[in-house]
Design a protein around this motif. Structure first.
Motif, PDB file in Angstrom:
ATOM      1  N   TYR A 174      10.466   8.275  -2.159  1.00 50.71           N
ATOM      2  CA  TYR A 174      10.577   9.597  -1.905  1.00 50.71           C
ATOM      3  C   TYR A 174       9.531  10.552  -2.949  1.00 50.71           C
ATOM      4  CZ  TYR A 174      11.750  14.411  -0.517  1.00 50.71           C
ATOM      5  OH  TYR A 174      11.601  15.544  -0.190  1.00 50.71           O
TER       6      TYR A 174
ATOM      7  N   GLU B 298       8.360  14.627  -2.657  1.00 44.84           N
ATOM      8  CA  GLU B 298       8.644  15.685  -2.183  1.00 44.84           C
ATOM      9  C   GLU B 298       7.200  16.476  -1.482  1.00 44.84           C
ATOM     10  OE1 GLU B 298      10.566  19.290  -4.058  1.00 44.84           O
ATOM     11  OE2 GLU B 298      11.872  19.364  -2.430  1.00 44.84           O
TER      12      GLU B 298
ATOM     13  N   ASN C   9      14.262  29.877   6.960  1.00 43.53           N
ATOM     14  CA  ASN C   9      13.651  29.980   5.641  1.00 43.53           C
ATOM     15  C   ASN C   9      12.446  30.820   5.587  1.00 43.53           C
ATOM     16  OD1 ASN C   9      15.465  27.881   5.040  1.00 43.53           O
ATOM     17  ND2 ASN C   9      14.051  26.185   5.079  1.00 43.53           N
TER      18      ASN C   9
ATOM     19  N   ARG D 217      11.539  28.994   0.956  1.00 38.98           N
ATOM     20  CA  ARG D 217      12.462  27.776   0.509  1.00 38.98           C
ATOM     21  C   ARG D 217      11.332  26.638   0.040  1.00 38.98           C
ATOM     22  NH1 ARG D 217      18.513  26.294   0.418  1.00 38.98           N
ATOM     23  NH2 ARG D 217      18.124  24.271  -0.536  1.00 38.98           N
ATOM     24  N   LYS D 218      11.776  25.746  -0.583  1.00 40.55           N
ATOM     25  CA  LYS D 218      10.702  24.539  -0.704  1.00 40.55           C
ATOM     26  C   LYS D 218      10.654  23.835   0.651  1.00 40.55           C
ATOM     27  CE  LYS D 218      10.918  23.964  -5.313  1.00 40.55           C
ATOM     28  NZ  LYS D 218       9.847  23.185  -6.396  1.00 40.55           N
ATOM     29  N   PRO D 219       9.676  23.189   0.669  1.00 39.95           N
ATOM     30  CA  PRO D 219       8.696  23.011   0.080  1.00 39.95           C
ATOM     31  C   PRO D 219       7.399  23.887  -0.132  1.00 39.95           C
ATOM     32  CG  PRO D 219       8.252  21.626   1.943  1.00 39.95           C
ATOM     33  CD  PRO D 219       9.460  22.444   2.236  1.00 39.95           C
TER      34      PRO D 219
ATOM     35  N   PRO E 241      18.351  23.565   3.472  1.00 42.63           N
ATOM     36  CA  PRO E 241      17.310  22.708   2.765  1.00 42.63           C
ATOM     37  C   PRO E 241      16.513  21.911   3.914  1.00 42.63           C
ATOM     38  CG  PRO E 241      19.687  21.930   2.613  1.00 42.63           C
ATOM     39  CD  PRO E 241      19.634  23.329   3.230  1.00 42.63           C
ATOM     40  N   GLN E 242      15.164  22.060   3.562  1.00 42.94           N
ATOM     41  CA  GLN E 242      14.276  21.390   4.358  1.00 42.94           C
ATOM     42  C   GLN E 242      13.636  19.880   3.841  1.00 42.94           C
ATOM     43  OE1 GLN E 242      10.789  23.672   5.177  1.00 42.94           O
ATOM     44  NE2 GLN E 242       9.874  22.084   6.630  1.00 42.94           N
ATOM     45  N   THR E 243      13.780  19.838   2.465  1.00 46.33           N
ATOM     46  CA  THR E 243      13.375  18.617   1.810  1.00 46.33           C
ATOM     47  C   THR E 243      14.657  17.520   1.672  1.00 46.33           C
ATOM     48  OG1 THR E 243      13.556  19.353  -0.397  1.00 46.33           O
ATOM     49  CG2 THR E 243      11.165  19.631   1.011  1.00 46.33           C
ATOM     50  N   ILE E 244      14.257  16.444   1.433  1.00 46.05           N
ATOM     51  CA  ILE E 244      15.489  15.520   1.134  1.00 46.05           C
ATOM     52  C   ILE E 244      16.131  15.809  -0.120  1.00 46.05           C
ATOM     53  CG2 ILE E 244      16.065  13.331   0.793  1.00 46.05           C
ATOM     54  CD1 ILE E 244      14.581  12.310   3.271  1.00 46.05           C
ATOM     55  N   LEU E 245      15.239  16.420  -1.078  1.00 42.12           N
ATOM     56  CA  LEU E 245      15.796  16.396  -2.417  1.00 42.12           C
ATOM     57  C   LEU E 245      16.537  17.762  -2.392  1.00 42.12           C
ATOM     58  CD1 LEU E 245      15.594  15.864  -5.353  1.00 42.12           C
ATOM     59  CD2 LEU E 245      13.667  17.078  -5.717  1.00 42.12           C
ATOM     60  N   ASP E 246      16.145  18.841  -1.623  1.00 40.30           N
ATOM     61  CA  ASP E 246      16.951  20.044  -1.566  1.00 40.30           C
ATOM     62  C   ASP E 246      18.414  19.546  -1.144  1.00 40.30           C
ATOM     63  OD1 ASP E 246      15.613  21.774  -2.927  1.00 40.30           O
ATOM     64  OD2 ASP E 246      14.983  23.038  -0.924  1.00 40.30           O
ATOM     65  N   LEU E 247      18.353  18.816   0.079  1.00 40.06           N
ATOM     66  CA  LEU E 247      19.458  18.382   0.669  1.00 40.06           C
ATOM     67  C   LEU E 247      20.720  17.613  -0.258  1.00 40.06           C
ATOM     68  CD1 LEU E 247      21.190  18.259   3.419  1.00 40.06           C
ATOM     69  CD2 LEU E 247      20.189  16.103   3.690  1.00 40.06           C
TER      70      LEU E 247
ATOM     71  N   ILE F 284      13.715  17.998  11.229  1.00 39.97           N
ATOM     72  CA  ILE F 284      12.917  18.098  10.083  1.00 39.97           C
ATOM     73  C   ILE F 284      13.320  17.041   8.979  1.00 39.97           C
ATOM     74  CG2 ILE F 284      13.059  20.865  10.109  1.00 39.97           C
ATOM     75  CD1 ILE F 284      15.535  20.618   8.159  1.00 39.97           C
ATOM     76  N   GLU F 285      12.729  17.118   7.954  1.00 43.84           N
ATOM     77  CA  GLU F 285      12.885  16.062   6.776  1.00 43.84           C
ATOM     78  C   GLU F 285      14.102  15.548   6.756  1.00 43.84           C
ATOM     79  OE1 GLU F 285      10.315  16.318   3.174  1.00 43.84           O
ATOM     80  OE2 GLU F 285      12.124  15.438   2.264  1.00 43.84           O
ATOM     81  N   THR F 286      15.069  16.358   6.458  1.00 42.20           N
ATOM     82  CA  THR F 286      16.310  16.130   6.227  1.00 42.20           C
ATOM     83  C   THR F 286      17.007  15.260   7.323  1.00 42.20           C
ATOM     84  OG1 THR F 286      17.181  18.099   6.888  1.00 42.20           O
ATOM     85  CG2 THR F 286      16.766  18.112   4.752  1.00 42.20           C
TER      86      THR F 286
ATOM     87  N   PRO G  12      12.145  25.601   8.920  1.00 44.64           N
ATOM     88  CA  PRO G  12      13.201  26.098   9.694  1.00 44.64           C
ATOM     89  C   PRO G  12      13.277  27.662   9.845  1.00 44.64           C
ATOM     90  CG  PRO G  12      14.044  24.490   7.951  1.00 44.64           C
ATOM     91  CD  PRO G  12      12.663  24.864   7.808  1.00 44.64           C
TER      92      PRO G  12
END
Lengths: 629, 379
Positions: free
Chosen positions: A624, A626, B373, B328-330, A377-383, B348-350, B370
């Motif tokens: 948030y 995305e 990705n 992968r998103k985004p 996951p790269q985004t918080i929503l994905d996480l 990264i954002e997470t 990443p």
């Protein structure tokens, strides 16, 4: 079920050396996983403690074009060599230098393996809730993935059973049934069923499928006659010699032995690896169970361990000395992520996400993870979505685990009057969450959560501990290595497990029972050195008090009348608790934990919880959007 | 790990395709090395033991298991026909009688004195493996199958449904961004492999089935539409055995996703030619991806071989300038070139610290993602 399946040695492990634990200074351990081979190097320090030095990894080389697992092993060990300057591999490439002298060689080399999809078994027993269940426990305990359990009374017509056996291609079969001296008809009937179906082994087209027979000893000759020509049959002591006794040890040992002899020897390169190691190679999940057992044994405590992998989720428990292991074959975080969606339902995954989401979009995201399982996951929503999946995956895996962690069924018990109040019918699990001392989470999704508080909350939400429970994570996934090591050097294994493998997250205090949201739930006093903290929690609240890994505090907690912290409804407890990276979590959300149906309220509560425990920042989640485009 | 990048999917206009056609069990290979074969030619056959039926004679006759041989009219190895009486008795001059009949044709495989059961094995079932693609048999695997080789255009998809099929390639859209709806499909799609753009709708699939299309190749599909079509939820990505009237191959992923320009161009170029397609997908242990093979008789295999022998088999890994696709998103689906590969893990954002790659997208934006990705696009 308290037994250890590793005392025997198989013919394939005749190279096992007698090891003098006192003389072991340097240890190498590898785990040949389905995708990655991981090596760790352990050394004895001056104070006599064993500690992890370094870890190396490389892709597993079981498939074409390499088709030799030892290449991956050598690559991972080479990384260890590069990082430490310690020479381990022999010049001729034919193994490991032993013993150690200065910075060359090791004194002990052990390994586990789950390459090629692990050990896949079918299990047969006469009665579903009796011998079949015991057989399933034996197979799981040995580290197998159980593809199906067939019994005379499983409700399927004979032709359907035969069809099922034919379609599945197991690595091995375990056949049990009947008590010694009892009727032999049913177990022979099962043997005839297997013979009629003629299942073919998954690997290799030429060798005979191994069958372990662990049923009524009077039926042995008949079973041999029916199966002997078509299969490689191994006969061991009955798994249920009498109804009241379960004896899984011999079956488990036989499974380990046949795993080495038949299954592993058909995997490319294993013949070599078998010659290199100093102890029998164990299936990975079996090894993880061993280290959990060591921990429980050493401190006399009840422990639950979980390992959500990409394809499967394993759960281990030791409760009052009883060891149970389950493998939920299709609950996982990548390959099987959509099976979690299927089993749990999409709504149950989304219920853990505090943001407004579109169901169709979440579906597509999960599918895309399934087809590209190595992405992160790269985004918080994905996480948030993946962490929701993890909660549901672990929750379902634990539910399945509890079906196995129960007393022997079909046993008539003599009861006294006092027993009436504390019946164990065998129908319900013997795991009482109020008496679980430690929960250990392994697997990337727990170990690599960006914030440790997220891992803590996921484990709490999935397992719903009651009373006072410590929570930990496996830092870099080395439980398999330590498990196999514990079979030859328990001290080294436990030293590293406690000091390098486990990261203590903290302690959670959670009463059992239900109230209405906002009603008074508990009063807590925390004595932390000179400091004294008084807190009042309403039902539905979650609070965190920071307490470091090496710190301790005394807690006095008084739940309201409807809630119970272990001493009875409304009764106060006083206990010493240990801290951790996340600290002490006071969880007044009730047990069982339920989330409101109303979406807005649910999202608000999640935001409160995530914020108060430090898992996510409220501001970030509230605002948030995305990125992307 | 040094080389942890996701290998890209293969999209080649001209390559040598070798397909190993293997029996599930040992059998007989019908072709010889060097032989030319057509897709429908059978290359190997085997017989698997037939189904078995179990008759509980003791229970049916109400006798003890160890007595059944006294009442059996057949012995092990005997042939029986469906409906034939295999055991029975008469008492009181035929006043009472009880019989067991064979539930199927077959031979008596086993008679059990312990359970009183009789196992009847049906005649063996023949399994055949065809060549699937036209070409030359370049290797024979004794008792198992053969390897067929042909020059072809070769495209891998990411996910598919349905087994092996053949049909003529037909473009149903004009661009890789277009959505394949039912309006774009008419009766001349009968027997064809339809090429869509960014998405196929549920109605589009239904229409394709209605007119008799053999397959659909498309960039994306909504998962809810897939579920609606199949009538169930796919749990684990092992596909290819679905009982569906056409084969679906998704080239990019779930949701609306533009088909990659390269894939679309290749398929467009070979419109009107016959393709062999398979939706079989297996993501775990020994990856199997769906595929579109367009055999090319205009190419010489030996010439291709000498060109390909100069190329390396394995990807060289990522470097500055490498063409990659984000998976992968985004930025899912975006294509760009690597501009930097920072050594140190980045935040990264997470909140995770991971190894990243900086990519300049086709529209000029620079994004950091990443390394896990992205996939490398082979050029």
């Amino acid at each position: 079920m308290e037994d250890r399946g590793n005392e025997t040695t198989s013919p394939s492990s005749s190279n096992v050396r007698r090891i003098d634990p006192e003389r072991v200074r340097v240890i190498l351990a590898t785990d040949v996983g389905s995708t990655t081979t991981k090596a760790i190097l352990i050394k004895r320090m001056e104070n006599g403690d064993y500690r992890l030095v370094v870890r190396g990894e490389a892709p597993t080389t079981v498939e074409a074009p390499f088709e030799d697992v030892t290449l991956g092993v050598k690559n991972s060990v080479r990384e260890v060599e590069e990082l430490t300057g310690h020479k381990i591999l022999r010049e001729d490439g034919e193994g490991i230098i032993e013993p150690n002298s200065d910075s060359v060689g090791v004194d002990l080399y052990v390994s586990t393996s789950s390459a090629g999809g692990g050990l896949q078994m079918m299990v047969f027993g006469v009665v579903k809730v009796m011998t079949a269940e015991s057989a399933e426990r034996a197979a799981l305990g040995a580290g197998a993935i159980v593809m199906d359990v067939v019994s005379i009374d499983d409700g399927r017509p004979v032709h359907e059973k035969i069809q099922r056996i034919r379609t599945l291609r197991p690595d091995m079969i375990l056949l049990a049934g009947g008590t010694d001296g009892g009727t032999i008809t049913h177990v022979v009937e099962l043997a005839e069923l297997i013979s009629a179906a003629e299942p073919r082994p998954r690997l290799g087209t030429t060798f005979q499928l191994p069958i372990v027979y662990a049923g009524n000893k009077d039926a042995r000759e008949h079973v041999k006659k029916v199966l002997g020509e078509k299969f490689a049959i191994k006969i061991v002591d009955n798994i249920r010699p009498v109804l009241e006794v379960e004896n899984v040890g011999p079956a488990r040992d036989a499974i380990h032995e046949l795993f080495l002899e038949h299954v592993m020897s058909h995997a490319p390169g294993y013949d070599k690896l078998l010659r290199w190691v100093d102890a029998p190679i164990l299936p990975t999940p079996g090894a993880v169970g061993m280290i959990i057992q060591e921990l429980a044994k050493k401190y006399g405590i009840n422990v639950i361990g979980t390992d959500p992998g990409g394809a499967t989720t394993d759960v281990f428990s030791v409760f009052d000395g009883r060891y149970t292991k389950s493998v939920s074959a299709n609950l996982g975080m990548s390959y099987s992520i959509c099976n979690v969606m299927k089993e749990a339902g999409l709504r149950n995954i989304i219920r853990w996400v505090p943001l407004e989401v579109d169901e169709a979009d979440v579906r597509n995201r999960l599918r895309n993870k399934m087809i590209r399982p190595t992405t992160i996951p790269q985004t918080i929503l994905d996480l948030l979505i993946e962490q929701g999946v993890n909660r549901e995956g672990m929750r379902l895996a634990f539910e399945q685990h509890k079906l196995l962690a129960r007393g022997l069924r079909g046993v008539q018990r003599v009861r006294t009057v006092s027993d009436v109040f504390e019946q164990e019918t065998g129908e319900e699990t013997f795991i009482d969450m109020m008496r679980v001392h430690i929960i250990v989470g392994s697997g990337g999704v727990n170990a690599h959560a960006p914030r440790r508080e997220q891992a803590m909350l996921m484990l709490i939400d999935a397992f719903q501990p009651e009373g006072v429970t410590r929570i930990a994570v496996d830092s870099i996934f080395m439980m398999p290595h330590l498990g196999v090591l514990s079979t030859v050097h328990p001290k080294a294994a436990l030293d590293v497990f406690e000091k390098d493998c486990l990261i203590w997250l903290g302690t959670v205090i959670s009463p059992r029972g239900q109230l209405k949201l906002g009603e008074k739930a508990m009063e807590v006093k925390i004595l932390k050195g000179e400091e004294e903290i008084d807190l009042k929690l309403n039902f539905g609240e979650l609070k965190r008090i920071k307490l470091g890994e090496s710190e301790e505090a005394v807690i006095q907690a008084k739940p309201s009348k409807a809630l119970d912290l272990g001493r009875g409804p409304g009764r106060e407890i006083e206990t010493k608790v240990s801290g951790g990276v996340a600290g002490i979590v006071l969880d007044a959300r009730g047990r069982p934990l339920t989330l409101p149906e109303d979406d807005k309220l649910r999202r608000k509560l999640l935001l409160d919880w995530f914020d108060s425990i430090g898992a996510y920042e409220r501001e970030v989640l509230e605002n948030y959007v995305e990125p992307g485009g | 790990m040094a080389h942890a990048y996701t290998p890209g999917l293969k999209r080649k206009e001209a390559t040598i395709v070798r397909k190993t056609r293997r029996l599930p069990i040992k059998g007989e290979v019908l072709v010889k090395k060097g032989q030319e074969v057509s897709p429908d030619d059978i290359v190997a056959v085997a017989e698997i033991p037939g189904e078995s039926k179990v008759v509980n004679v003791a229970r049916l006759l109400n006798v003890e298991p160890d007595e059944i041989r006294d009442f059996l009219l057949k012995k092990e190895g005997d042939k029986v026909s469906k409906g034939e009486i295999i055991a029975g008795y008469k008492a009181f001059f035929g006043l009472f009688k009880s019989e067991c009949v064979a539930p199927t044709d077959g031979i008596i495989e086993h008679i059990s004195d312990v359970t009183g059961q009789v196992v009847i094995r049906e005649p063996p079932v023949k399994i055949e493996v065809n060549a699937y693609i036209p070409g030359e048999v370049v290797d024979v695997l004794p008792g198992e199958g053969a390897v067929i080789e042909t020059a072809a255009a070769f495209i891998q998809g990411i996910f598919g449904i349905g087994g092996e099929r053949r049909g003529e390639i037909k473009l149903a859209v004009n661009s890789p961004k277009e959505i394949l709806t039912s309006e774009k499909i008419d009766s001349d799609a009968d027997g064809k492999v339809l090429i869509g753009g960014s998405l196929v709708t549920y109605d589009g699939i239904q229409k394709a089935i209605e007119v008799g299309a053999r397959g659909i190749v498309v960039g994306g599909i909504e998962d809810r539409d897939l579920r609606k079509w199949l009538g169930y939820e796919i749990g684990v990505a092992i596909t290819g055995h679905e009982d569906v009237p056409l084969t679906l191959i998704v080239t990019e992923g779930f949701g609306k996703m533009n088909m990659s320009d390269r894939t679309f161009e290749i398929l467009k170029k070979f419109e009107g030619m016959e393709a062999s397609i398979s939706g079989a997908t297996q993501i775990r242990a020994g990856v199997v991806r769906p595929e579109i093979i367009v055999p090319r008789s205009d190419l010489d295999v030996n010439e291709l071989r000498s060109i390909e022998s100069g190329e390396t088999e394995f990807s060289q890994g990522m470097d500055i300038g490498t063409l990659v696709r984000i998976i992968r998103k985004p930025y899912f689906g975006a294509i760009g070139r690597v501009v930097s590969l920072p050594v140190e893990p980045q935040l990264i954002e997470t909140g995770s610290k991971v190894r990243v790659v900086e990519v300049e997208l086709e529209d000029g934006r620079r994004v950091t993602v990443p390394r896990a990705n992205v996939e490398i696009i082979e050029e």
